[in-house]
Scaffold this motif. Structure first.
Motif, PDB file in Angstrom:
ATOM      1  N   ALA B  23      -7.403  -1.841  -4.097  1.00 51.37           N
ATOM      2  CA  ALA B  23      -7.748  -3.352  -4.149  1.00 51.37           C
ATOM      3  C   ALA B  23      -8.812  -3.848  -4.186  1.00 51.37           C
ATOM      4  CB  ALA B  23      -6.913  -3.891  -2.906  1.00 51.37           C
ATOM      5  N   ARG B  24      -9.789  -2.889  -3.309  1.00 47.15           N
ATOM      6  CA  ARG B  24     -11.308  -3.296  -3.467  1.00 47.15           C
ATOM      7  C   ARG B  24     -12.087  -2.987  -4.792  1.00 47.15           C
ATOM      8  NH1 ARG B  24     -14.994  -3.299   1.502  1.00 47.15           N
ATOM      9  NH2 ARG B  24     -16.384  -3.066  -0.329  1.00 47.15           N
ATOM     10  N   ASN B  25     -11.568  -1.985  -5.429  1.00 45.43           N
ATOM     11  CA  ASN B  25     -12.334  -1.479  -6.601  1.00 45.43           C
ATOM     12  C   ASN B  25     -12.609  -2.133  -7.709  1.00 45.43           C
ATOM     13  OD1 ASN B  25     -13.225   1.008  -8.057  1.00 45.43           O
ATOM     14  ND2 ASN B  25     -11.249   1.134  -8.998  1.00 45.43           N
ATOM     15  N   GLY B  26     -13.637  -2.223  -7.804  1.00 45.75           N
ATOM     16  CA  GLY B  26     -14.428  -2.926  -9.005  1.00 45.75           C
ATOM     17  C   GLY B  26     -14.477  -4.473  -8.751  1.00 45.75           C
ATOM     18  N   ARG B  27     -14.297  -4.991  -7.711  1.00 43.85           N
ATOM     19  CA  ARG B  27     -14.426  -6.479  -7.424  1.00 43.85           C
ATOM     20  C   ARG B  27     -15.634  -7.070  -7.443  1.00 43.85           C
ATOM     21  NH1 ARG B  27     -10.633  -8.185  -2.526  1.00 43.85           N
ATOM     22  NH2 ARG B  27     -12.813  -8.681  -1.970  1.00 43.85           N
ATOM     23  N   ILE B  28     -15.875  -8.142  -8.179  1.00 47.78           N
ATOM     24  CA  ILE B  28     -17.203  -8.573  -8.279  1.00 47.78           C
ATOM     25  C   ILE B  28     -17.363  -9.598  -7.033  1.00 47.78           C
ATOM     26  CG2 ILE B  28     -18.721  -9.919  -9.630  1.00 47.78           C
ATOM     27  CD1 ILE B  28     -16.955  -9.127 -11.969  1.00 47.78           C
ATOM     28  N   ARG B  29     -18.207  -9.351  -6.129  1.00 47.57           N
ATOM     29  CA  ARG B  29     -18.529 -10.072  -5.067  1.00 47.57           C
ATOM     30  C   ARG B  29     -19.963 -10.847  -5.086  1.00 47.57           C
ATOM     31  NH1 ARG B  29     -18.927  -5.712  -0.902  1.00 47.57           N
ATOM     32  NH2 ARG B  29     -18.970  -4.459  -3.009  1.00 47.57           N
ATOM     33  N   ALA B  72     -19.752   4.409 -18.095  1.00 48.18           N
ATOM     34  CA  ALA B  72     -19.182   3.945 -19.234  1.00 48.18           C
ATOM     35  C   ALA B  72     -19.022   2.557 -19.585  1.00 48.18           C
ATOM     36  CB  ALA B  72     -17.976   4.972 -19.589  1.00 48.18           C
ATOM     37  N   VAL B  73     -18.362   1.956 -18.467  1.00 53.01           N
ATOM     38  CA  VAL B  73     -17.771   0.448 -18.462  1.00 53.01           C
ATOM     39  C   VAL B  73     -19.180  -0.371 -18.654  1.00 53.01           C
ATOM     40  CG1 VAL B  73     -16.810  -1.331 -17.328  1.00 53.01           C
ATOM     41  CG2 VAL B  73     -15.651   0.880 -17.191  1.00 53.01           C
ATOM     42  N   TYR B  74     -20.239  -0.209 -17.819  1.00 52.01           N
ATOM     43  CA  TYR B  74     -21.302  -0.962 -17.680  1.00 52.01           C
ATOM     44  C   TYR B  74     -22.199  -0.916 -18.960  1.00 52.01           C
ATOM     45  CZ  TYR B  74     -20.809  -2.101 -12.743  1.00 52.01           C
ATOM     46  OH  TYR B  74     -20.323  -2.388 -11.527  1.00 52.01           O
ATOM     47  N   GLU B  75     -22.157   0.327 -19.520  1.00 54.15           N
ATOM     48  CA  GLU B  75     -22.963   0.729 -20.595  1.00 54.15           C
ATOM     49  C   GLU B  75     -22.153  -0.276 -21.812  1.00 54.15           C
ATOM     50  OE1 GLU B  75     -23.448   4.887 -21.124  1.00 54.15           O
ATOM     51  OE2 GLU B  75     -25.072   4.629 -20.032  1.00 54.15           O
ATOM     52  N   GLN B  76     -21.006  -0.399 -21.931  1.00 54.94           N
ATOM     53  CA  GLN B  76     -20.248  -0.886 -22.835  1.00 54.94           C
ATOM     54  C   GLN B  76     -20.486  -2.305 -22.798  1.00 54.94           C
ATOM     55  OE1 GLN B  76     -16.027   0.176 -23.403  1.00 54.94           O
ATOM     56  NE2 GLN B  76     -15.989  -0.938 -25.177  1.00 54.94           N
ATOM     57  N   PHE B  77     -20.590  -2.989 -21.615  1.00 60.14           N
ATOM     58  CA  PHE B  77     -20.558  -4.242 -21.273  1.00 60.14           C
ATOM     59  C   PHE B  77     -22.158  -4.822 -21.514  1.00 60.14           C
ATOM     60  CE2 PHE B  77     -22.046  -7.428 -17.833  1.00 60.14           C
ATOM     61  CZ  PHE B  77     -21.256  -8.461 -18.286  1.00 60.14           C
ATOM     62  N   ASP B 130     -12.985  -8.148 -16.658  1.00 61.69           N
ATOM     63  CA  ASP B 130     -13.533  -8.886 -15.475  1.00 61.69           C
ATOM     64  C   ASP B 130     -15.051  -9.331 -15.545  1.00 61.69           C
ATOM     65  OD1 ASP B 130     -10.932  -8.706 -14.386  1.00 61.69           O
ATOM     66  OD2 ASP B 130     -11.575  -7.092 -12.625  1.00 61.69           O
ATOM     67  N   LEU B 131     -15.791  -8.107 -16.063  1.00 58.45           N
ATOM     68  CA  LEU B 131     -17.309  -8.539 -16.140  1.00 58.45           C
ATOM     69  C   LEU B 131     -17.608  -9.425 -17.191  1.00 58.45           C
ATOM     70  CD1 LEU B 131     -18.655  -4.539 -16.179  1.00 58.45           C
ATOM     71  CD2 LEU B 131     -18.567  -6.212 -14.278  1.00 58.45           C
ATOM     72  N   ARG B 132     -16.836  -9.288 -18.205  1.00 59.79           N
ATOM     73  CA  ARG B 132     -16.875 -10.159 -19.390  1.00 59.79           C
ATOM     74  C   ARG B 132     -16.463 -11.577 -19.000  1.00 59.79           C
ATOM     75  NH1 ARG B 132     -14.972  -6.425 -24.349  1.00 59.79           N
ATOM     76  NH2 ARG B 132     -17.104  -5.551 -24.636  1.00 59.79           N
ATOM     77  N   ALA B 133     -15.458 -11.908 -18.102  1.00 63.44           N
ATOM     78  CA  ALA B 133     -14.983 -12.804 -17.587  1.00 63.44           C
ATOM     79  C   ALA B 133     -15.967 -13.540 -16.684  1.00 63.44           C
ATOM     80  CB  ALA B 133     -13.333 -13.030 -17.049  1.00 63.44           C
ATOM     81  N   ALA B 134     -16.701 -12.904 -15.637  1.00 61.96           N
ATOM     82  CA  ALA B 134     -17.838 -13.438 -14.920  1.00 61.96           C
ATOM     83  C   ALA B 134     -18.994 -13.915 -15.875  1.00 61.96           C
ATOM     84  CB  ALA B 134     -18.264 -12.273 -13.708  1.00 61.96           C
ATOM     85  N   ARG B 135     -19.127 -13.135 -16.593  1.00 56.98           N
ATOM     86  CA  ARG B 135     -20.468 -13.448 -17.313  1.00 56.98           C
ATOM     87  C   ARG B 135     -20.374 -14.673 -18.151  1.00 56.98           C
ATOM     88  NH1 ARG B 135     -25.416 -13.429 -17.568  1.00 56.98           N
ATOM     89  NH2 ARG B 135     -26.493 -13.273 -19.660  1.00 56.98           N
ATOM     90  N   PRO B 140     -15.298 -17.699 -12.508  1.00 58.68           N
ATOM     91  CA  PRO B 140     -16.449 -17.503 -11.291  1.00 58.68           C
ATOM     92  C   PRO B 140     -16.216 -16.393 -10.805  1.00 58.68           C
ATOM     93  CG  PRO B 140     -15.184 -19.459 -10.681  1.00 58.68           C
ATOM     94  CD  PRO B 140     -14.455 -18.766 -12.031  1.00 58.68           C
ATOM     95  N   VAL B 141     -17.494 -15.809 -10.312  1.00 60.50           N
ATOM     96  CA  VAL B 141     -17.246 -14.615  -9.197  1.00 60.50           C
ATOM     97  C   VAL B 141     -16.849 -14.995  -7.860  1.00 60.50           C
ATOM     98  CG1 VAL B 141     -19.222 -13.289 -10.483  1.00 60.50           C
ATOM     99  CG2 VAL B 141     -19.715 -15.002  -8.776  1.00 60.50           C
ATOM    100  N   GLU B 142     -16.183 -14.088  -7.460  1.00 55.90           N
ATOM    101  CA  GLU B 142     -15.431 -14.618  -6.219  1.00 55.90           C
ATOM    102  C   GLU B 142     -16.255 -14.495  -4.935  1.00 55.90           C
ATOM    103  OE1 GLU B 142     -12.469 -11.710  -4.894  1.00 55.90           O
ATOM    104  OE2 GLU B 142     -12.311 -11.278  -7.040  1.00 55.90           O
TER     105      GLU B 142
END
Lengths: 154, 142
Positions: B23-29, B72-77, B130-135, B140-142
């Protein structure tokens, strides 16, 4: 990412990540049996399996060999590759707990055996069911405790 | 008999821990108390790109498979979003750096704005969407 073997696969720097997951399930079952039966020779054997995985590498680990001979040929080729270093580290953590557990059960200190075996079981189960690497999570914490210990010793 | 209870307890505890971690994995805080550039450890400050609107500093360790997945995810982002940079910092041999930043596990990624103030933290492997949505500001970020 392509489905072919990575360039460095021959050098065993990366492996099919489903191998360690398969090994973790087997480990979970073996450690579960040990907890219930308190039969230390089984735990000793598992300790040896951990030792091979940690010191010789997953390429030589018995469960990994089993996976490549029996399971992998029935599955589609992998498109993902995992580094060997984290897997070896996890096996090393398992080795330490299993060794302590073996000593506990073999010398009649059942509580020690049970606690150490349960710790190894928890790590194996988390890895098998969730792909979670407890060693990765705890590494920084352990290092910090180690540093703290080192500092107070001086 | 006791062995059965220890086995059951361990598996139940593992299930709970695993679900919690998932549940916590990868959440943007979003960071509440922003840390500004001068108080940052020098190795982190040097990594910040003044030209980027958002620099993602990923703290990794050698023994860490999810660190590779996160990279890999961040580099693509970073490659597909404008003004975003991703840099990685190996803290395997420098755990004191991680504790200065209040980081207890790898991978943990800290996002800094152009001024070098911390604006967000992400532990584990994030989802690209999630990264794209936050950006994009749509979520909005949680």
């Amino acid at each position: 990412m392509t489905t072919g073997e990575p360039a460095n696969a021959s050098a065993s720097h990366s492996i099919d990540p489903r191998g360690p997951r398969f090994a973790a399930w087997l480990t979970t079952v073996v450690l579960g049996v040990v907890l219930v039966t308190e039969w230390w020779p089984v735990l000793l054997a598992q300790t040896a399996v951990f030792a091979i995985g940690a010191f010789a590498g997953p390429g030589f680990a018995p469960y990994g060999v089993l996976y490549r001979r029996l399971v992998a040929p029935r599955l589609r080729p992998t498109s993902e590759w995992e580094e060997v270093a984290p897997v070896r580290f996890a096996q090393l953590v398992g080795f330490v707990f299993a060794a302590v557990g073996t000593v506990g059960f073999a010398t009649g200190v059942v509580a020690l055996g049970a606690v150490a075996t349960a710790a190894a079981l928890l790590a194996a189960f988390l890895n098998a069911a969730f792909g979670l690497c407890l060693g990765c999570e705890a590494y920084l914490l352990v290092r910090r405790l180690g540093q703290f210990g080192g500092r107070t010793a001086h | 008999m006791v062995g059965w209870w220890v086995l059951l307890g361990t598996l139940a505890g593992g299930l709970l821990l695993g679900l919690l971690a998932r549940a916590r994995n990868g959440r943007i805080r979003a960071t509440q108390q922003a840390r500004t550039a001068p108080t940052l450890p020098a190795p982190v400050r040097e990594l910040l790109d003044p030209a980027a609107e958002l620099t993602l500093v990923q703290l990794s360790s050698t023994f860490c498979a999810p660190c590779r997945q996160a990279r890999a995810v961040y580099e693509q982002f970073a490659a597909t979003a404008s003004g975003v940079r991703h840099v990685e910092l190996d803290v395997t041999e420098r755990p004191e750096l991680a504790s200065q930043l209040g980081v207890h596990r790898t991978p943990t990624t800290i996002g800094f704005d152009q001024a070098g103030a911390e604006i967000l933290r992400i532990s584990g492997v994030p989802k690209l969407s999630d990264l794209r949505a936050a950006r994009g500001g749509t979520s909005p970020v949680e």
